[in-house]
Design an enzyme around this catalytic site. Structure first.
Site, PDB file in Angstrom:
ATOM      1  N   HIS A  89      -8.311  -0.801   5.494  1.00 37.03           N
ATOM      2  CA  HIS A  89      -8.689  -2.110   6.037  1.00 37.03           C
ATOM      3  C   HIS A  89      -9.214  -2.981   4.887  1.00 37.03           C
ATOM      4  O   HIS A  89     -10.017  -2.510   4.073  1.00 37.03           O
ATOM      5  CB  HIS A  89      -9.768  -1.947   7.122  1.00 37.03           C
ATOM      6  CG  HIS A  89     -10.135  -3.258   7.747  1.00 37.03           C
ATOM      7  ND1 HIS A  89      -9.341  -3.888   8.692  1.00 37.03           N
ATOM      8  CD2 HIS A  89     -11.178  -4.085   7.524  1.00 37.03           C
ATOM      9  CE1 HIS A  89      -9.889  -5.036   9.024  1.00 37.03           C
ATOM     10  NE2 HIS A  89     -11.008  -5.186   8.326  1.00 37.03           N
TER      11      HIS A  89
ATOM     12  N   ASN B  93      -6.758   4.971   7.920  1.00 36.32           N
ATOM     13  CA  ASN B  93      -6.341   3.569   7.908  1.00 36.32           C
ATOM     14  C   ASN B  93      -6.971   2.868   6.715  1.00 36.32           C
ATOM     15  O   ASN B  93      -8.094   3.186   6.333  1.00 36.32           O
ATOM     16  CB  ASN B  93      -6.822   2.898   9.204  1.00 36.32           C
ATOM     17  CG  ASN B  93      -6.482   1.417   9.265  1.00 36.32           C
ATOM     18  OD1 ASN B  93      -5.347   1.020   9.017  1.00 36.32           O
ATOM     19  ND2 ASN B  93      -7.472   0.587   9.580  1.00 36.32           N
TER      20      ASN B  93
ATOM     21  N   LEU C  21      -3.281   1.784  18.344  1.00 31.19           N
ATOM     22  CA  LEU C  21      -2.838   3.119  18.749  1.00 31.19           C
ATOM     23  C   LEU C  21      -3.327   3.467  20.148  1.00 31.19           C
ATOM     24  O   LEU C  21      -4.393   3.014  20.575  1.00 31.19           O
ATOM     25  CB  LEU C  21      -3.367   4.163  17.757  1.00 31.19           C
ATOM     26  CG  LEU C  21      -2.940   3.971  16.300  1.00 31.19           C
ATOM     27  CD1 LEU C  21      -3.580   5.055  15.430  1.00 31.19           C
ATOM     28  CD2 LEU C  21      -1.428   3.994  16.158  1.00 31.19           C
TER      29      LEU C  21
ATOM     30  N   ASP D  87     -11.177   0.033  13.945  1.00 32.65           N
ATOM     31  CA  ASP D  87     -11.909   0.081  12.666  1.00 32.65           C
ATOM     32  C   ASP D  87     -13.305   0.700  12.804  1.00 32.65           C
ATOM     33  O   ASP D  87     -14.213   0.375  12.028  1.00 32.65           O
ATOM     34  CB  ASP D  87     -12.027  -1.329  12.041  1.00 32.65           C
ATOM     35  CG  ASP D  87     -10.674  -1.985  11.825  1.00 32.65           C
ATOM     36  OD1 ASP D  87      -9.710  -1.275  11.528  1.00 32.65           O
ATOM     37  OD2 ASP D  87     -10.595  -3.226  11.961  1.00 32.65           O
TER      38      ASP D  87
ATOM     39  N   ASN E 154       0.843  -1.213   0.000  1.00 35.59           N
ATOM     40  CA  ASN E 154       0.000   0.000   0.000  1.00 35.59           C
ATOM     41  C   ASN E 154       0.873   1.256   0.000  1.00 35.59           C
ATOM     42  O   ASN E 154       0.547   2.235  -0.671  1.00 35.59           O
ATOM     43  CB  ASN E 154      -0.960  -0.005   1.186  1.00 35.59           C
ATOM     44  CG  ASN E 154      -2.180  -0.858   0.902  1.00 35.59           C
ATOM     45  OD1 ASN E 154      -3.057  -0.462   0.137  1.00 35.59           O
ATOM     46  ND2 ASN E 154      -2.230  -2.042   1.477  1.00 35.59           N
TER      47      ASN E 154
ATOM     48  N   ARG F 133       4.064   1.357  26.734  1.00 30.51           N
ATOM     49  CA  ARG F 133       3.350   1.881  25.561  1.00 30.51           C
ATOM     50  C   ARG F 133       3.389   3.405  25.511  1.00 30.51           C
ATOM     51  O   ARG F 133       3.509   4.014  24.450  1.00 30.51           O
ATOM     52  CB  ARG F 133       1.878   1.412  25.626  1.00 30.51           C
ATOM     53  CG  ARG F 133       1.584   0.202  24.754  1.00 30.51           C
ATOM     54  CD  ARG F 133       0.198  -0.331  25.044  1.00 30.51           C
ATOM     55  NE  ARG F 133      -0.883   0.552  24.616  1.00 30.51           N
ATOM     56  CZ  ARG F 133      -1.337   0.619  23.373  1.00 30.51           C
ATOM     57  NH1 ARG F 133      -0.795  -0.113  22.415  1.00 30.51           N
ATOM     58  NH2 ARG F 133      -2.345   1.418  23.070  1.00 30.51           N
TER      59      ARG F 133
ATOM     60  N   GLU G  77      -7.630  -1.836  -2.591  1.00 28.92           N
ATOM     61  CA  GLU G  77      -6.745  -1.100  -1.667  1.00 28.92           C
ATOM     62  C   GLU G  77      -5.817  -0.123  -2.369  1.00 28.92           C
ATOM     63  O   GLU G  77      -5.724   1.047  -1.985  1.00 28.92           O
ATOM     64  CB  GLU G  77      -5.902  -2.084  -0.844  1.00 28.92           C
ATOM     65  CG  GLU G  77      -6.727  -2.943   0.088  1.00 28.92           C
ATOM     66  CD  GLU G  77      -5.845  -3.781   1.002  1.00 28.92           C
ATOM     67  OE1 GLU G  77      -4.932  -3.227   1.621  1.00 28.92           O
ATOM     68  OE2 GLU G  77      -6.072  -5.001   1.084  1.00 28.92           O
TER      69      GLU G  77
HETATM   70  C1  GAR Z   1      -3.183  -4.776   3.744  1.00 28.88           C
HETATM   71  O1  GAR Z   1      -4.052  -5.715   3.168  1.00 28.88           O
HETATM   72  C2  GAR Z   1      -3.941  -3.876   4.699  1.00 28.88           C
HETATM   73  O2  GAR Z   1      -5.229  -3.560   4.252  1.00 28.88           O
HETATM   74  C3  GAR Z   1      -3.989  -4.742   5.922  1.00 28.88           C
HETATM   75  O3  GAR Z   1      -2.692  -5.300   5.997  1.00 28.88           O
HETATM   76  C4  GAR Z   1      -2.179  -5.448   4.669  1.00 28.88           C
HETATM   77  C5  GAR Z   1      -0.819  -4.802   4.604  1.00 28.88           C
HETATM   78  O4  GAR Z   1      -0.202  -5.051   3.364  1.00 28.88           O
HETATM   79  N1  GAR Z   1      -4.339  -3.987   7.088  1.00 28.88           N
HETATM   80  C6  GAR Z   1      -5.093  -4.476   8.069  1.00 28.88           C
HETATM   81  O5  GAR Z   1      -5.508  -5.611   8.087  1.00 28.88           O
HETATM   82  C7  GAR Z   1      -5.395  -3.490   9.180  1.00 28.88           C
HETATM   83  N2  GAR Z   1      -6.448  -3.983  10.018  1.00 28.88           N
HETATM   84  P1  GAR Z   1       0.965  -4.142   2.821  1.00 28.88           P
HETATM   85  O6  GAR Z   1       2.035  -4.075   3.902  1.00 28.88           O
HETATM   86  O7  GAR Z   1       1.462  -4.883   1.611  1.00 28.88           O
HETATM   87  O8  GAR Z   1       0.410  -2.785   2.468  1.00 28.88           O
END
Ligand code: GAR
Length: 209
Positions: free
Chosen positions: A110, A108, A94, A151, A14, A66, A181
């Site tokens: 998702h 974010n 977070l 989320d 992403n 944290r 995405e």
């Molecule tokens: C992506 O599919 C993103 O949407 C997901 O992790 C992956 C990261 O891939 N995020 C979540 O699940 C957040 N709850 P990437 O490192 O190749 O972008």
């Protein structure tokens, strides 16, 4: 320039989609000023390196608690001058302090159509496993502002993706990335950079042009 900081934990596809969108001119006026990973050696950091983008690892393990970890994160992001914090596969929950520091300026991505298959425990491949288990025929991805919940923040953009017979979680994950995405994340960043979307009173306000 509208400056963004991108937080990552893994492969960074992403992040790459945002880098590519800046490269091909579809994110005019947007600049990535910082990439931060919580994991040493995350390939996303390598992607930033290749493109000459300032990057670092800030690991929770290096801090006593944290609060100290998020203090360091807040300082690094403020120091970068970022206008927007983009969570692109960032898998650390977070703190309230962090969310307060950048309220309305954190988004974010998702990999499902929220409110399906989201919340605690739904991340990465687990989301697609759950969608296939439930037998839904359509899934997708969501970009949303971040609030205190997991989320639960106001939705900015969603895109649907069909599930095919015989899909495995891995095949579905790739299709959701490619078809949804990698498209809606740059779109959402552009909409915010251009002032077409903002978070106000806990809702996403869309200004149509
Ligand atoms: C992506 O599919 C993103 O949407 C997901 O992790 C992956 C990261 O891939 N995020 C979540 O699940 C957040 N709850 P990437 O490192 O190749 O972008």
């Amino acid at each position: 320039m509208f400056k963004i900081a991108v937080l990552v934990s893994g492969g960074g596809t992403n992040l790459q989609a945002v880098i590519d969108a800046i490269g091909d001119g579809s994110l005019p006026g947007v600049e990535i000023v910082k990439v931060i990973s919580n994991k040493e050696g995350a390939y996303a950091l390598k992607r930033a390196d290749i493109c000459g983008i300032d990057n670092c690892c800030i690991s929770p393990k290096a801090y006593e608690d944290r609060a100290a970890y998020f203090d360091a994160m807040i300082e690094a992001i403020k120091g970068s001058g970022a206008d927007l914090v983009v969570l692109a596969g960032f898998l650390v929950v977070l703190s309230a302090e962090f969310i307060n520091a950048f309220r309305g300026r954190i988004i974010n991505i998702h990999p499902s159509l929220i409110p399906s298959f989201c919340g605690d425990g739904y991340y990465g491949l687990k989301v697609h496993e759950a969608a296939l288990r439930r037998g839904v025929k359509v899934t997708g991805a969501t970009v949303h502002f971040v609030d205190e919940g997991t989320d639960t923040g106001p939705i900015i953009i969603q895109k649907a993706v069909y599930i095919n017979n015989g899909d495995t979680p891995e095949v579905l994950q790739k299709r959701v990335m490619e078809q949804a995405e990698w498209k809606i994340l740059p779109e959402a960043i552009l909409a915010i950079a251009k002032g077409r979307v903002r978070m106000e009173d806990g809702r996403a306000i869309v200004i149509y042009e």
